[in-house]
Motif scaffolding. Sequence first.
Motif, short mmCIF file in Angstrom:
data_model
loop_
_atom_site.label_atom_id
_atom_site.label_comp_id
_atom_site.label_asym_id
_atom_site.label_seq_id
_atom_site.Cartn_x
_atom_site.Cartn_y
_atom_site.Cartn_z
N GLU A 43 -4.37 -8.24 9.41
CA GLU A 43 -5.47 -7.19 10.18
C GLU A 43 -4.50 -6.27 10.73
OE1 GLU A 43 -9.71 -10.07 11.15
OE2 GLU A 43 -8.27 -8.67 12.95
N ARG A 44 -5.20 -4.55 10.87
CA ARG A 44 -4.26 -3.43 11.74
C ARG A 44 -4.42 -4.36 13.29
NH1 ARG A 44 -6.33 1.70 9.60
NH2 ARG A 44 -7.80 1.05 9.87
N GLU A 45 -3.27 -4.14 13.90
CA GLU A 45 -3.20 -4.40 14.88
C GLU A 45 -2.98 -3.11 15.67
OE1 GLU A 45 -0.29 -7.34 15.64
OE2 GLU A 45 1.34 -5.92 14.51
N PHE A 46 -3.08 -2.72 17.72
CA PHE A 46 -2.64 -2.01 17.93
C PHE A 46 -0.96 -2.18 18.16
CE2 PHE A 46 -2.83 0.99 21.54
CZ PHE A 46 -1.43 -0.24 22.06
N VAL A 47 -0.25 -0.56 18.50
CA VAL A 47 1.06 -0.26 18.41
C VAL A 47 1.06 -0.39 19.76
CG1 VAL A 47 3.28 0.52 17.90
CG2 VAL A 47 1.50 -0.97 15.90
N ALA A 48 0.67 1.08 20.05
CA ALA A 48 0.89 1.66 21.34
C ALA A 48 -0.10 2.76 21.56
CB ALA A 48 2.42 2.74 20.82
N ILE A 49 -0.32 3.76 22.68
CA ILE A 49 -0.78 4.89 22.49
C ILE A 49 -0.55 5.51 24.10
CG2 ILE A 49 -2.36 3.18 25.01
CD1 ILE A 49 -4.86 4.57 23.63
N ILE A 50 -0.56 6.83 23.61
CA ILE A 50 -0.46 7.53 24.44
C ILE A 50 -1.34 8.87 25.20
CG2 ILE A 50 0.38 9.50 23.61
CD1 ILE A 50 3.22 9.73 24.97
N ASN A 51 -1.37 8.93 26.84
CA ASN A 51 -2.61 10.39 26.88
C ASN A 51 -2.74 11.63 26.32
OD1 ASN A 51 -1.09 10.87 28.74
ND2 ASN A 51 -2.61 10.78 30.33
N TYR A 52 -3.57 11.97 26.86
CA TYR A 52 -3.10 13.71 26.26
C TYR A 52 -2.09 14.45 26.84
CZ TYR A 52 -5.05 15.43 30.38
OH TYR A 52 -4.94 15.79 32.10
N SER A 53 -1.71 13.68 27.72
CA SER A 53 -0.67 15.09 28.82
C SER A 53 0.83 14.24 28.53
CB SER A 53 -1.27 14.87 29.87
OG SER A 53 -1.05 13.70 30.76
N GLY A 54 0.76 12.95 28.00
CA GLY A 54 2.07 12.64 27.32
C GLY A 54 2.40 11.58 28.52
N SER A 55 1.27 11.64 30.20
CA SER A 55 1.51 10.98 31.17
C SER A 55 2.22 9.37 31.26
CB SER A 55 1.52 11.62 32.54
OG SER A 55 -0.28 11.39 31.61
N VAL A 56 0.69 8.83 30.04
CA VAL A 56 0.47 7.31 30.30
C VAL A 56 0.60 7.06 28.70
CG1 VAL A 56 -1.23 6.28 31.25
CG2 VAL A 56 -1.59 7.92 32.27
N THR A 57 1.30 5.83 28.81
CA THR A 57 1.25 5.18 27.69
C THR A 57 1.48 3.87 27.83
OG1 THR A 57 4.16 4.77 28.42
CG2 THR A 57 3.47 7.26 26.95
N TYR A 58 0.81 2.94 26.29
CA TYR A 58 0.28 1.05 26.56
C TYR A 58 1.61 0.69 25.25
CZ TYR A 58 -2.39 1.42 29.96
OH TYR A 58 -2.66 2.14 32.00
N TYR A 59 1.55 -0.22 25.29
CA TYR A 59 2.20 -0.61 24.19
C TYR A 59 1.90 -2.23 23.61
CZ TYR A 59 5.66 2.55 24.53
OH TYR A 59 6.07 3.75 24.61
N ALA A 60 2.01 -2.87 22.67
CA ALA A 60 1.67 -4.37 22.06
C ALA A 60 2.93 -4.72 22.69
CB ALA A 60 1.09 -4.34 20.73
N ASP A 61 3.16 -5.84 23.51
CA ASP A 61 3.70 -6.66 23.42
C ASP A 61 5.02 -7.04 22.82
OD1 ASP A 61 1.25 -9.11 26.05
OD2 ASP A 61 2.58 -7.27 26.69
N SER A 62 4.13 -7.30 21.66
CA SER A 62 5.54 -7.76 20.28
C SER A 62 6.39 -6.71 20.20
CB SER A 62 4.75 -7.56 19.13
OG SER A 62 3.60 -6.50 18.52
N VAL A 63 6.39 -4.98 20.86
CA VAL A 63 6.94 -3.67 20.88
C VAL A 63 7.75 -3.27 21.92
CG1 VAL A 63 6.02 -3.38 18.30
CG2 VAL A 63 5.70 -1.85 20.68
N LYS A 64 7.23 -3.80 23.31
CA LYS A 64 7.83 -4.12 24.12
C LYS A 64 8.57 -3.72 23.88
CE LYS A 64 4.19 -4.43 27.23
NZ LYS A 64 3.07 -5.49 28.07
N GLY A 65 9.17 -2.49 25.02
CA GLY A 65 11.45 -2.35 24.90
C GLY A 65 11.73 -1.86 23.92
N ARG A 66 10.78 -2.20 22.28
CA ARG A 66 11.93 -1.41 21.40
C ARG A 66 11.93 -0.03 20.60
NH1 ARG A 66 11.37 -4.27 17.04
NH2 ARG A 66 9.09 -5.50 17.67
N PHE A 67 9.36 0.14 21.12
CA PHE A 67 8.64 1.49 20.84
C PHE A 67 8.91 1.88 22.14
CE2 PHE A 67 7.27 -0.81 16.57
CZ PHE A 67 8.21 -1.65 15.99
#
Length: 121
Positions: A43-67
Motif C-alpha cells: 500500500e502507499r505509505e506516508f514519507v514526509a510532510i512540510i507545511n506551507y511556510s516550511g517551518s514544520v516538517t514530519y517524517y515517517a520513522d522509517s526515513v527519519k534522519g535520512r530524508f
Amino acid sequence: VQLQASGVGLVEAGGCLRLSCASSGRTLSTYGVRWFRQAPGKEREFVAIINYSGSVTYYADSVKGRFTISRDNAKNTVYLQMNSLKSEDTAAYYCGAAVVFSRREHDVAYWGNGTQVTVSS
C-alpha cells in the motif's frame, strides 16, 4: 494545482537522490506538501510532510534522519533529499498537496505523477 514530480533514479545502497515536486499554474505557497511512496505489492505509505511556510516538517520513522523535505516557494517547488538509501526505499514516490496539514492520504487534494526510485543492494 498541477504537480510534476521528477528525480527518477537508480542508485546504489548508501547513495543519495533528490526528488522535486513542482507546481505549474497555481502557487504552492498556501499548501502543505507531502511525499508518499508505494512499493510493488504494498500500500502507499506516508514519507514526509512540510507545511506551507516550511517551518514544520514530519517524517515517517522509517526515513527519519535520512530524508529531508524542504521547499522553495519562490520556485513553487518542494524537495525530498534522500540520503543513506536502502533497498527498502525502492518505490514509486508521489507528491501531494492540500490546504489541510495532515499525513493522511485521503486528505490530499492534488497528486503529482509517480516517480520511480530504485535502490540496488
